[in-house]
Design a protein around this motif. Sequence first.
Motif, PDB file in Angstrom:
ATOM      1  N   GLY A  82     -20.045 -24.218   6.248  1.00 45.48           N
ATOM      2  CA  GLY A  82     -21.336 -23.557   6.127  1.00 45.48           C
ATOM      3  C   GLY A  82     -22.519 -24.497   6.053  1.00 45.48           C
ATOM      4  O   GLY A  82     -23.664 -24.056   6.082  1.00 45.48           O
ATOM      5  N   GLY A  83     -22.278 -25.783   5.960  1.00 47.88           N
ATOM      6  CA  GLY A  83     -23.355 -26.754   5.824  1.00 47.88           C
ATOM      7  C   GLY A  83     -23.792 -27.335   7.161  1.00 47.88           C
ATOM      8  O   GLY A  83     -23.313 -26.911   8.215  1.00 47.88           O
ATOM      9  N   PRO A  84     -24.704 -28.287   7.098  1.00 50.21           N
ATOM     10  CA  PRO A  84     -25.399 -28.775   5.896  1.00 50.21           C
ATOM     11  C   PRO A  84     -26.369 -27.729   5.347  1.00 50.21           C
ATOM     12  O   PRO A  84     -27.094 -27.094   6.101  1.00 50.21           O
ATOM     13  CB  PRO A  84     -26.149 -30.010   6.405  1.00 50.21           C
ATOM     14  CG  PRO A  84     -26.313 -29.774   7.878  1.00 50.21           C
ATOM     15  CD  PRO A  84     -25.128 -28.982   8.323  1.00 50.21           C
ATOM     16  N   GLY A  85     -26.352 -27.567   4.051  1.00 55.39           N
ATOM     17  CA  GLY A  85     -27.125 -26.486   3.439  1.00 55.39           C
ATOM     18  C   GLY A  85     -26.546 -25.148   3.841  1.00 55.39           C
ATOM     19  O   GLY A  85     -25.363 -24.872   3.646  1.00 55.39           O
ATOM     20  N   ASP A  86     -27.378 -24.298   4.407  1.00 51.99           N
ATOM     21  CA  ASP A  86     -26.939 -23.023   4.967  1.00 51.99           C
ATOM     22  C   ASP A  86     -27.119 -23.001   6.480  1.00 51.99           C
ATOM     23  O   ASP A  86     -27.228 -21.931   7.078  1.00 51.99           O
ATOM     24  CB  ASP A  86     -27.729 -21.868   4.348  1.00 51.99           C
ATOM     25  CG  ASP A  86     -27.210 -21.489   2.970  1.00 51.99           C
ATOM     26  OD1 ASP A  86     -25.992 -21.652   2.741  1.00 51.99           O
ATOM     27  OD2 ASP A  86     -28.012 -21.055   2.126  1.00 51.99           O
ATOM     28  N   ALA A  87     -27.124 -24.163   7.111  1.00 48.85           N
ATOM     29  CA  ALA A  87     -27.422 -24.245   8.544  1.00 48.85           C
ATOM     30  C   ALA A  87     -26.378 -23.540   9.394  1.00 48.85           C
ATOM     31  O   ALA A  87     -26.688 -23.005  10.461  1.00 48.85           O
ATOM     32  CB  ALA A  87     -27.542 -25.704   8.977  1.00 48.85           C
ATOM     33  N   THR A  88     -25.125 -23.516   8.937  1.00 48.50           N
ATOM     34  CA  THR A  88     -24.063 -22.846   9.695  1.00 48.50           C
ATOM     35  C   THR A  88     -23.414 -21.728   8.888  1.00 48.50           C
ATOM     36  O   THR A  88     -22.320 -21.273   9.241  1.00 48.50           O
ATOM     37  CB  THR A  88     -22.984 -23.859  10.131  1.00 48.50           C
ATOM     38  OG1 THR A  88     -22.445 -24.508   8.967  1.00 48.50           O
ATOM     39  CG2 THR A  88     -23.569 -24.901  11.070  1.00 48.50           C
ATOM     40  N   ASN A  89     -24.048 -21.300   7.833  1.00 50.45           N
ATOM     41  CA  ASN A  89     -23.496 -20.215   7.026  1.00 50.45           C
ATOM     42  C   ASN A  89     -23.695 -18.883   7.746  1.00 50.45           C
ATOM     43  O   ASN A  89     -24.802 -18.571   8.200  1.00 50.45           O
ATOM     44  CB  ASN A  89     -24.181 -20.163   5.669  1.00 50.45           C
ATOM     45  CG  ASN A  89     -23.416 -19.305   4.670  1.00 50.45           C
ATOM     46  OD1 ASN A  89     -22.309 -18.865   4.957  1.00 50.45           O
ATOM     47  ND2 ASN A  89     -24.004 -19.072   3.518  1.00 50.45           N
ATOM     48  N   VAL A  90     -22.633 -18.100   7.877  1.00 46.45           N
ATOM     49  CA  VAL A  90     -22.685 -16.814   8.570  1.00 46.45           C
ATOM     50  C   VAL A  90     -22.245 -15.716   7.611  1.00 46.45           C
ATOM     51  O   VAL A  90     -21.781 -15.980   6.497  1.00 46.45           O
ATOM     52  CB  VAL A  90     -21.788 -16.823   9.829  1.00 46.45           C
ATOM     53  CG1 VAL A  90     -22.348 -17.768  10.883  1.00 46.45           C
ATOM     54  CG2 VAL A  90     -20.358 -17.200   9.488  1.00 46.45           C
ATOM     55  N   ALA A  91     -22.371 -14.462   8.053  1.00 42.83           N
ATOM     56  CA  ALA A  91     -22.145 -13.323   7.161  1.00 42.83           C
ATOM     57  C   ALA A  91     -20.709 -13.273   6.646  1.00 42.83           C
ATOM     58  O   ALA A  91     -20.475 -13.040   5.457  1.00 42.83           O
ATOM     59  CB  ALA A  91     -22.497 -12.024   7.890  1.00 42.83           C
TER      60      ALA A  91
END
Length: 324
Positions: free
Chosen positions: A269-278
Amino acid sequence: MVNALAPETTERVHSPRDAGSTGSAIDGRRRTRPRRRQALVAYLFLAPTLLFFAVFLILPLGFALLLSMSRWAGFDLGDIDPVGLDNFTGLFVDGSTFLAPILTNTLLFALGTVALALAGSVLVATCIDKLRFQGLWRTLYFLPIVTTVVAIGNVWKYMYEPGGLVNGVLNTLGLGSVTFLQDPDTALPSVVVVQAWASVGTAILILTAGLKSIPESYYEAAALDGAGPVTVFWKITLPLLRPSLLFVCITQFITGLQSFALIIVMTKGGPGDATNVAALEMYRQAFSYGGWGTASAAAFVLFVVVLVVTLVQLWIFRRKGEDA
């Protein structure tokens, strides 16, 4: 001489019509009994499947709906605390990251995957259709499908490393190294490329089957009219591939909206929420933070998004003349 005092005859004379209607009613009842037996036998054979769907689909769906309007830590069922629609409103309040960037990343991830996989599969399927040993080429492109997501994610993760294959090629071309998975601007596109590469095999199989269903007479008529390859592709191949394209587009988009395993392996899901999905956020809320109510509410929001996107795609294809 007729005797006026003679008693009238009270017996009813049955006409042939009455006899026929009575016989039809009896025949109808006789026919109904075997049909009822057949229906009963059919439902008995369907009972295991219906029981399976009830246990693993209907009951979990109902329980998820209950949790979406409750607060529960995931242990004791007696601790379920109804909260109404608070879980849904909490997803969209100020300061919540669900709408942006999580839901936005989800749509961008699915859209990018569909665009790359669809364009690549159409190009490759068209080329394979003109080559010899088509079964061999289809098998080679289908191999990523039978490979586990963990293996694919780890291989591409090492290929994206500063000393990996991709940066090695870039350095050879004089373009310099790129921090693909460490930079918030390149992390999501990098994972999209891997997801599209991994899913292109299924699309190629479907599209090659669609190409085989196009009558050869259309191409022969186009050749007699002097049409070039580009004209043939845009005027014949692509319009007649519309049913296959619709199926690939819908299935790939749904898969993209629900994907999270590849992201866990490659970026978490990182870095940070750059690749965080539902789907990843739902997993985190439920299993990491104990917020089963929030996770269930997010699941129903994602369901609505999938439904709306699917209906929009069907509407677009129907406007273009495809009876879906």
